[in-house]
Design a protein around this motif. Structure first.
Motif, PDB file in Angstrom:
ATOM      1  N   LEU A 176       0.828  -1.207   0.000  1.00  0.00           N
ATOM      2  CA  LEU A 176       0.000   0.000   0.000  1.00  0.00           C
ATOM      3  C   LEU A 176       0.868   1.266   0.000  1.00  0.00           C
ATOM      4  O   LEU A 176       0.539   2.247  -0.669  1.00  0.00           O
ATOM      5  CB  LEU A 176      -0.932   0.008   1.212  1.00  0.00           C
ATOM      6  CG  LEU A 176      -1.910  -1.168   1.356  1.00  0.00           C
ATOM      7  CD1 LEU A 176      -2.895  -0.905   2.490  1.00  0.00           C
ATOM      8  CD2 LEU A 176      -2.661  -1.439   0.065  1.00  0.00           C
ATOM      9  N   LEU A 177       1.955   1.234   0.757  1.00  0.00           N
ATOM     10  CA  LEU A 177       2.865   2.379   0.765  1.00  0.00           C
ATOM     11  C   LEU A 177       3.437   2.629  -0.629  1.00  0.00           C
ATOM     12  O   LEU A 177       3.538   3.775  -1.088  1.00  0.00           O
ATOM     13  CB  LEU A 177       4.003   2.141   1.765  1.00  0.00           C
ATOM     14  CG  LEU A 177       3.624   2.117   3.251  1.00  0.00           C
ATOM     15  CD1 LEU A 177       4.796   1.630   4.092  1.00  0.00           C
ATOM     16  CD2 LEU A 177       3.153   3.487   3.728  1.00  0.00           C
ATOM     17  N   HIS A 178       3.793   1.544  -1.315  1.00  0.00           N
ATOM     18  CA  HIS A 178       4.327   1.645  -2.675  1.00  0.00           C
ATOM     19  C   HIS A 178       3.301   2.271  -3.612  1.00  0.00           C
ATOM     20  O   HIS A 178       3.614   3.174  -4.407  1.00  0.00           O
ATOM     21  CB  HIS A 178       4.732   0.246  -3.170  1.00  0.00           C
ATOM     22  CG  HIS A 178       5.188   0.208  -4.586  1.00  0.00           C
ATOM     23  ND1 HIS A 178       4.321  -0.056  -5.630  1.00  0.00           N
ATOM     24  CD2 HIS A 178       6.406   0.398  -5.156  1.00  0.00           C
ATOM     25  CE1 HIS A 178       4.982  -0.038  -6.770  1.00  0.00           C
ATOM     26  NE2 HIS A 178       6.249   0.246  -6.505  1.00  0.00           N
ATOM     27  N   ASP A 179       2.057   1.814  -3.508  1.00  0.00           N
ATOM     28  CA  ASP A 179       1.006   2.335  -4.379  1.00  0.00           C
ATOM     29  C   ASP A 179       0.648   3.784  -4.051  1.00  0.00           C
ATOM     30  O   ASP A 179       0.080   4.495  -4.885  1.00  0.00           O
ATOM     31  CB  ASP A 179      -0.251   1.460  -4.274  1.00  0.00           C
ATOM     32  CG  ASP A 179      -0.082   0.119  -4.974  1.00  0.00           C
ATOM     33  OD1 ASP A 179       0.950  -0.071  -5.659  1.00  0.00           O
ATOM     34  OD2 ASP A 179      -0.972  -0.739  -4.842  1.00  0.00           O
ATOM     35  N   THR A 180       1.007   4.225  -2.849  1.00  0.00           N
ATOM     36  CA  THR A 180       0.776   5.622  -2.470  1.00  0.00           C
ATOM     37  C   THR A 180       1.883   6.523  -3.002  1.00  0.00           C
ATOM     38  O   THR A 180       1.734   7.748  -3.021  1.00  0.00           O
ATOM     39  CB  THR A 180       0.679   5.746  -0.934  1.00  0.00           C
ATOM     40  OG1 THR A 180      -0.286   4.803  -0.437  1.00  0.00           O
ATOM     41  CG2 THR A 180       0.223   7.134  -0.509  1.00  0.00           C
ATOM     42  N   GLY A 181       2.991   5.923  -3.434  1.00  0.00           N
ATOM     43  CA  GLY A 181       4.077   6.698  -4.025  1.00  0.00           C
ATOM     44  C   GLY A 181       5.264   6.936  -3.121  1.00  0.00           C
ATOM     45  O   GLY A 181       6.118   7.787  -3.400  1.00  0.00           O
ATOM     46  N   TYR A 182       5.373   6.160  -2.041  1.00  0.00           N
ATOM     47  CA  TYR A 182       6.492   6.327  -1.126  1.00  0.00           C
ATOM     48  C   TYR A 182       7.722   5.534  -1.564  1.00  0.00           C
ATOM     49  O   TYR A 182       7.609   4.446  -2.131  1.00  0.00           O
ATOM     50  CB  TYR A 182       6.121   5.836   0.280  1.00  0.00           C
ATOM     51  CG  TYR A 182       5.101   6.676   1.008  1.00  0.00           C
ATOM     52  CD1 TYR A 182       5.449   7.920   1.540  1.00  0.00           C
ATOM     53  CD2 TYR A 182       3.801   6.226   1.197  1.00  0.00           C
ATOM     54  CE1 TYR A 182       4.519   8.690   2.231  1.00  0.00           C
ATOM     55  CE2 TYR A 182       2.867   6.987   1.883  1.00  0.00           C
ATOM     56  CZ  TYR A 182       3.230   8.209   2.394  1.00  0.00           C
ATOM     57  OH  TYR A 182       2.315   8.966   3.078  1.00  0.00           O
ATOM     58  N   ARG A 183       8.879   6.091  -1.267  1.00  0.00           N
ATOM     59  CA  ARG A 183      10.111   5.311  -1.180  1.00  0.00           C
ATOM     60  C   ARG A 183      10.062   4.631   0.175  1.00  0.00           C
ATOM     61  O   ARG A 183       9.782   5.270   1.191  1.00  0.00           O
ATOM     62  CB  ARG A 183      11.315   6.242  -1.272  1.00  0.00           C
ATOM     63  CG  ARG A 183      12.638   5.658  -0.786  1.00  0.00           C
ATOM     64  CD  ARG A 183      13.714   6.731  -0.830  1.00  0.00           C
ATOM     65  NE  ARG A 183      14.918   6.277  -0.155  1.00  0.00           N
ATOM     66  CZ  ARG A 183      15.228   6.543   1.101  1.00  0.00           C
ATOM     67  NH1 ARG A 183      14.413   7.294   1.844  1.00  0.00           N
ATOM     68  NH2 ARG A 183      16.351   6.093   1.639  1.00  0.00           N
ATOM     69  N   ILE A 184      10.342   3.307   0.217  1.00  0.00           N
ATOM     70  CA  ILE A 184      10.128   2.545   1.450  1.00  0.00           C
ATOM     71  C   ILE A 184      11.461   2.148   2.077  1.00  0.00           C
ATOM     72  O   ILE A 184      12.325   1.569   1.416  1.00  0.00           O
ATOM     73  CB  ILE A 184       9.279   1.293   1.171  1.00  0.00           C
ATOM     74  CG1 ILE A 184       7.935   1.699   0.570  1.00  0.00           C
ATOM     75  CG2 ILE A 184       9.064   0.489   2.446  1.00  0.00           C
ATOM     76  CD1 ILE A 184       7.185   0.557  -0.065  1.00  0.00           C
TER      77      ILE A 184
END
Length: 231
Positions: free
Chosen positions: A20-28
């Protein structure tokens, strides 16, 4: 690119929250104590998810890096200072173990005059973020007043199927299409700004937690007991 720090690079961390973080556009940025998981993420700085409900179609999660919470705490603290959101999936019993490092990172962020950050424990627990916040206060590293000055701490309810899987010669994580990440709207920095896409922002989290316990946890338990009795 915005940064998200996630404590726990296991199946739930990589297969659910980081998805979900990836799909929100975050670098993880993952923080974990297991060297093998840190090395796995850093081998290619990406990994594969396989969508169970779509004939195990591959989804690549990129823009990821991992640090050892034990060997590279200063790196984790630095990333906490730059993060837009901080999440965990380490098992609720391990929240007190990550509390000192997170407390140090938030203390440094406050000292550096940075903006507030959203902190959420995404655990199979009742009010897990409250548990994490209390654990940070109990370290003596940071006070409740300092925590409130530098962060917001919504509780969550989590649910998704995740399994280890190998497809087309690639090791990855199998994930179910159905999931639920319920987040307390009233404890966000701004109730109108949703930090994670795909989350369900709710006013009564207790209802979601109770439903999960009775339907998901109870269902799993009954199935397990029935299977055991029948060999």
């Amino acid at each position: 690119m915005k940064t998200a720090v996630h404590f726990g690079a296991g199946k739930i961390g990589r297969g659910f929250i980081a998805d979900l973080l990836h799909d929100t556009g975050y670098r993880i940025v993952f923080a974990d104590v297991v060297d093998a998981l840190v090395d796995l993420v850093n081998e290619k700085h990406e990994y594969s998810l396989f969508l169970i409900d779509n004939n195990y179609e591959e989804k690549v999660i990129d823009n990821v890096i991992a640090y050892s919470s034990i060997k590279e705490p200063e790196k984790v603290i630095e990333e906490i200072g730059n993060a837009e959101v901080i999440t965990t999936s380490v098992m609720a019993t391990n929240l007190p173990k990550i509390a000192p490092l997170l407390a140090k990172g938030l203390k440094q962020r406050l000292a550096d005059g940075k903006s507030k950050v959203t902190v959420m424990a995404c655990e199979n627990a009742m009010m897990g973020t409250d548990i994490l916040k209390k654990a940070m206060i109990d370290t003596g590293i940071i006070t409740e007043e300092e925590l409130d000055a530098i962060g917001a701490y919504p509780n969550t309810a989590v649910d998704r199927m995740v399994f280890d899987g190998v497809h087309n010669g690639k090791q990855g994580i199998e994930i179910g299409a159905a999931f639920e990440l319920a987040i307390e709207r009233g404890k966000l920095i701004d109730p109108n700004v949703e930090p994670i896409k795909g989350g369900e922002y709710v006013d009564d989290l207790g209802m979601f937690l109770q439903r999960k316990i009775y339907i998901v946890n109870c269902g799993h338990a009954l199935t397990g007991y029935y299977g055991h009795v029948n060999g």
